[in-house]
Design a protein around this motif. Structure first.
Motif, PDB file in Angstrom:
ATOM      1  N   SER A 170     143.596  14.678 -39.860  1.00  0.00           N
ATOM      2  CA  SER A 170     144.662  13.780 -39.434  1.00  0.00           C
ATOM      3  C   SER A 170     144.556  12.440 -40.150  1.00  0.00           C
ATOM      4  O   SER A 170     143.493  11.799 -40.144  1.00  0.00           O
ATOM      5  N   GLY A 171     145.646  12.033 -40.779  1.00  0.00           N
ATOM      6  CA  GLY A 171     145.675  10.758 -41.480  1.00  0.00           C
ATOM      7  C   GLY A 171     145.280  10.841 -42.932  1.00  0.00           C
ATOM      8  O   GLY A 171     145.525   9.900 -43.694  1.00  0.00           O
ATOM      9  N   ASP A 172     144.627  11.947 -43.339  1.00  0.00           N
ATOM     10  CA  ASP A 172     144.270  12.132 -44.752  1.00  0.00           C
ATOM     11  C   ASP A 172     145.446  12.755 -45.506  1.00  0.00           C
ATOM     12  O   ASP A 172     146.409  13.262 -44.909  1.00  0.00           O
ATOM     13  N   ARG A 173     145.357  12.711 -46.825  1.00  0.00           N
ATOM     14  CA  ARG A 173     146.387  13.317 -47.678  1.00  0.00           C
ATOM     15  C   ARG A 173     145.721  14.200 -48.726  1.00  0.00           C
ATOM     16  O   ARG A 173     144.630  13.893 -49.218  1.00  0.00           O
ATOM     17  N   LYS A 237     141.970   8.493 -44.919  1.00  0.00           N
ATOM     18  CA  LYS A 237     142.534   7.324 -44.252  1.00  0.00           C
ATOM     19  C   LYS A 237     141.506   6.207 -44.224  1.00  0.00           C
ATOM     20  O   LYS A 237     140.301   6.435 -44.408  1.00  0.00           O
ATOM     21  N   CYS A 239     139.729   3.122 -42.107  1.00  0.00           N
ATOM     22  CA  CYS A 239     139.456   2.609 -40.775  1.00  0.00           C
ATOM     23  C   CYS A 239     138.480   1.449 -40.874  1.00  0.00           C
ATOM     24  O   CYS A 239     137.518   1.506 -41.643  1.00  0.00           O
ATOM     25  N   GLU A 251     138.552   9.457 -32.788  1.00  0.00           N
ATOM     26  CA  GLU A 251     138.818   8.202 -33.483  1.00  0.00           C
ATOM     27  C   GLU A 251     139.630   7.278 -32.587  1.00  0.00           C
ATOM     28  O   GLU A 251     140.452   7.723 -31.794  1.00  0.00           O
ATOM     29  N   PRO A 253     142.183   3.964 -32.718  1.00  0.00           N
ATOM     30  CA  PRO A 253     142.960   3.075 -33.581  1.00  0.00           C
ATOM     31  C   PRO A 253     142.355   1.677 -33.567  1.00  0.00           C
ATOM     32  O   PRO A 253     141.653   1.314 -32.606  1.00  0.00           O
ATOM     33  N   CYS A 255     143.500   2.774 -37.361  1.00  0.00           N
ATOM     34  CA  CYS A 255     143.200   3.325 -38.675  1.00  0.00           C
ATOM     35  C   CYS A 255     144.513   3.414 -39.434  1.00  0.00           C
ATOM     36  O   CYS A 255     145.573   3.595 -38.821  1.00  0.00           O
ATOM     37  N   ARG A 256     144.434   3.311 -40.703  1.00  0.00           N
ATOM     38  CA  ARG A 256     145.635   3.366 -41.531  1.00  0.00           C
ATOM     39  C   ARG A 256     145.634   4.677 -42.307  1.00  0.00           C
ATOM     40  O   ARG A 256     144.690   4.981 -43.032  1.00  0.00           O
ATOM     41  N   ASP A 257     146.696   5.479 -42.133  1.00  0.00           N
ATOM     42  CA  ASP A 257     146.808   6.733 -42.857  1.00  0.00           C
ATOM     43  C   ASP A 257     146.766   6.501 -44.360  1.00  0.00           C
ATOM     44  O   ASP A 257     147.239   5.461 -44.864  1.00  0.00           O
ATOM     45  N   SER A 300     144.813   2.091 -48.288  1.00  0.00           N
ATOM     46  CA  SER A 300     146.029   2.078 -47.473  1.00  0.00           C
ATOM     47  C   SER A 300     146.244   0.762 -46.739  1.00  0.00           C
ATOM     48  O   SER A 300     147.347   0.497 -46.238  1.00  0.00           O
TER      49      SER A 300
END
Length: 396
Positions: A170-173, A237, A239, A251, A253, A255-257, A300
């Motif tokens: 989640s939040g990674d690309r 992401k 954090c 996790e 928040p 955190c920024r994706d 990010s």
């Protein structure tokens, strides 16, 4: 008192055991296993210390090449031989068994001096090869030569799952592409990450130092499966320090994706003034069958946009051009990049002899974050053999 004849016999026996230990090797554990083979006939081998008159001598120069549960054997030609036989003993015993009790696993090879043993289910195999002339077998050594059979590397499997099979966390690309397949040298990672050298870099970075963990956080990772040609770009992401526990999936928040990822024609030529809000990657095969990689990536936290208006701390983009050049089973790495952040180059062999294994091709430390925008890049090259620990800094 022992006679001179008895002392000589005892010395010869001890020498034979010593030679066998050197030839067979010592394996830990004392585990004994068996394996199946297409040829299951057995033979009683008369071991002789030297060739009798008219009898072929022992085969010399027996070597091995390991594969996936397979062993390729090759040896030196014996003058006068018209055939060869391969014997195997499936034992990891500390003291190898005598070749006289070995199993005949392959005969009728003709004059060829190589053979591949497939689908091995044993952990250890002790091999002996005999030369044959007119159906008469030559000398075998007292003991076989031991091989610890290779097996899939769990670190390679973990890397394959992380970058090519599983969905990103989640939040990674993640983005994938493909280049031409080639020799299987495992999976290679090139990744840029912000090392926790100071409180500041720990606060904005990946909250870690050097590590071989395939899943370790990085601003950008390029993973290359050298066998299949698959290439993945992966961005974690970001954090603030203390928000994310590395070993926990829980996790809190904020955190920024990670920013989106895209493959472009020449990412390394993208400068810090670019307004493209993506992590940009380029990959292509080199003439030497290596890989050329271009990177222009961003933290990010660097950009917050409301409509068309974007603001941020102005750290700058991570710009780099790197080349992986093949040599034997590995690569040399050449990196021309901003002096910030840190880089590490890892290789996960596909098959290993025992424990999971990561090879360190090279690593480069970081300077200060101001060097992201200074325009002062450095050129570094991996300078020596791979290592199993992080003791392999690149030469800059």
């Amino acid at each position: 008192m022992h006679s001179t004849h008895e002392r000589k016999n005892r010395a010869l026996a001890l020498a034979a055991v010593a030679v066998g230990l050197l030839a067979g090797g010592i394996a830990a554990g004392g585990v004994s296993t068996t394996a199946e083979s297409t040829d299951t006939a057995t033979d009683t081998i008369a071991n002789a210390a030297a060739a009798e008159p008219g009898k072929l001598p022992a085969v010399q120069g027996l070597k091995f090449t390991l594969g996936d549960r397979s062993v390729k054997l090759d040896w030196k030609k014996v003058a006068g031989a018209d055939d060869y036989r391969v014997y195997a003993d499936y034992s990891c015993d500390t003291v190898p068994n005598s070749a006289s009790s070995s199993q005949l696993v392959k005969d009728h090879l003709g004059k060829t001096t190589e053979w591949t043993h497939q689908n091995i289910k044993a952990t250890c195999v002790n091999y002996a090869v005999a030369a044959v002339r007119d159906g008469q077998q030559g000398v075998l050594p007292p003991f076989g030569k031991r091989v610890l059979v290779s097996m899939p590397n769990r670190d390679h499997s973990a890397a394959a799952q992380r970058f090519f099979t599983a969905a990103p966390r989640s939040g990674d690309r993640v983005a994938t592409t493909r280049v031409a397949p080639g020799k299987d040298r495992g999976i290679v990672l090139a990744r840029a990450y912000i090392r926790n050298k100071t409180l500041f870099t720990d606060a904005i970075g990946d909250h870690r130092s050097w590590t071989a963990n395939p899943a370790a956080s990085a601003k950008i990772t390029v993973a290359w499966n050298t066998s299949t040609g698959e290439v993945a770009a992966y961005a974690h992401k970001s954090c603030p320090v203390g928000i994310t526990a590395p070993a926990s999936s829980v996790e809190t928040p904020p955190c920024r994706d990670a920013l989106p990822l895209a493959f472009v024609s020449d990412a390394a030529s993208v400068g810090d003034t670019s307004k493209d809000p993506r992590n940009l990657i380029s990959v292509s095969r080199t003439s030497s069958r290596g890989l050329s990689i271009g990177v222009s990536a961003m933290n990010s936290w660097e950009r917050t946009c409301v409509g068309e208006t974007c603001v941020g701390p102005g750290f700058g983009r991570i710009n780099a051009r790197l080349t992986l050049s093949p040599g034997k089973d590995t690569f040399t790495a050449s990196l021309t990049a901003d002096k910030f952040p840190a880089w590490e180059f890892l290789r996960y062999p596909h098959f290993v002899q025992g424990a999971p294994e990561t090879r360190i091709i090279g690593f480069r430390d970081q300077t200060e974050i101001g060097d992201l925008r200074s325009g002062q890049q450095s050129t570094c090259t991996s300078k020596g053999p791979e290592t199993l620990q992080f003791t392999n800094p690149m030469s800059c």
